[in-house]
Design a protein around this motif. Sequence first.
Motif, mmCIF file in Angstrom:
data_model
loop_
_atom_site.group_PDB
_atom_site.id
_atom_site.type_symbol
_atom_site.label_atom_id
_atom_site.label_comp_id
_atom_site.label_asym_id
_atom_site.label_seq_id
_atom_site.Cartn_x
_atom_site.Cartn_y
_atom_site.Cartn_z
ATOM 1 N N ALA A 72 3.817 3.622 -7.523
ATOM 2 C CA ALA A 72 2.572 3.285 -8.224
ATOM 3 C C ALA A 72 2.869 2.505 -9.497
ATOM 4 N N THR A 75 4.502 -1.161 -8.546
ATOM 5 C CA THR A 75 3.572 -2.115 -7.941
ATOM 6 C C THR A 75 2.471 -2.517 -8.914
ATOM 7 N N ARG A 76 2.072 -1.606 -9.806
ATOM 8 C CA ARG A 76 1.085 -1.965 -10.827
ATOM 9 C C ARG A 76 1.643 -3.014 -11.783
ATOM 10 N N PRO A 92 0.441 5.809 3.977
ATOM 11 C CA PRO A 92 0.003 4.716 3.105
ATOM 12 C C PRO A 92 -1.380 4.944 2.510
ATOM 13 N N CYS A 93 -2.263 5.657 3.216
ATOM 14 C CA CYS A 93 -3.596 5.924 2.671
ATOM 15 C C CYS A 93 -3.505 6.821 1.448
ATOM 16 N N GLU A 96 -2.038 4.842 -1.443
ATOM 17 C CA GLU A 96 -3.014 3.947 -2.063
ATOM 18 C C GLU A 96 -3.951 4.725 -2.977
ATOM 19 N N ALA A 101 -0.160 -0.114 -5.011
ATOM 20 C CA ALA A 101 -0.757 -1.361 -4.519
ATOM 21 C C ALA A 101 -0.089 -1.712 -3.196
ATOM 22 N N LEU A 102 -0.784 -1.443 -2.093
ATOM 23 C CA LEU A 102 -0.180 -1.633 -0.778
ATOM 24 C C LEU A 102 0.152 -3.093 -0.499
ATOM 25 N N ARG A 270 -10.803 6.751 6.243
ATOM 26 C CA ARG A 270 -9.901 5.603 6.294
ATOM 27 C C ARG A 270 -8.993 5.736 7.502
ATOM 28 N N SER A 277 -3.982 13.419 -1.231
ATOM 29 C CA SER A 277 -3.147 12.744 -2.221
ATOM 30 C C SER A 277 -3.002 13.642 -3.428
#
Length: 286
Positions: A72, A75-76, A92-93, A96, A101-102, A270, A277
């Motif tokens: 996290a 990627t941010r 991956p859900c 995210e 950021a996938l 999704r 999460s």
Amino acid sequence: MTLAALRSQLEDSLRGKVSAPFAVRRAALPEMAASGIAEIDRLTGGLPRGCLTEITGAAGSGRMSFLVSLLAGLTRRGESCAVVDGRDAFDPCGAEAAGVALGRLLLVRCSNIEQALRGADLLLHGGGFGLVALDLSDLPGTAVRRVPLNAWFRFRRMVENTATILLLLEQESCAKSCASLVLRLEMEAARWNSAAAAAAAAVPARKNGGMENPQQFLLGGLRIRAEVLRSRFEPAESQAMNSSRRSAAQGPDCLYETEAAWMDLTGKRRRGKNFISGRTAKSAKS
């Protein structure tokens, strides 16, 4: 001839040819990247780039939360990351939802350790990633232990003098001296909340035969202990604090907590399935 006399003689013979022949040459410290968990960053100074870092621990010890927290943050900041999933267990859900950021994440799904090692080899040869994570934590320990040591040496050499963090997740440490930093994670306690109480603020509690079920609980968070098993780059400010622990044959450690972020997806699903999460306390995603 005494050692002091021999040293003086060598210095005289090398004077003008070699400057400070007996001076200790210290290796330059690598750039450190924040893990996203403040307690671990204070303990280790971050994760070293251009090096191999191992994260070990049993199931439920917070290995995946640590990885998602790191993804996290990276990627941010605009870095591209890659995860080689040794047993096709990465969600991956959920990642995210935890802030990853996938669009900047390459996920390589594998079903055995041979595929995972080949995938990591290809990614490291290609280069350009801020993080390459090799997740072998769901594979049998016997299979991971059979990986020859020269494989870890080759991977370490491939990231030297680069900005890539090579992260290895396992049940126990296997890379030996190839790893510059080894962290062991362990769950100390779990915090449970009443499902009825958690749902009362949002929707009426479900009833079983007209009566609320008091036996329903939701995971509210985990208390994780992180211990440094090996580190070549100790933060200067922690040396004095950790010296007494080392004398007692115990590595420096820290405690941090995670909070479970339960999401109601009954109205919005999704990819056709629910997911769970989490996020670490103090705004550290996990």
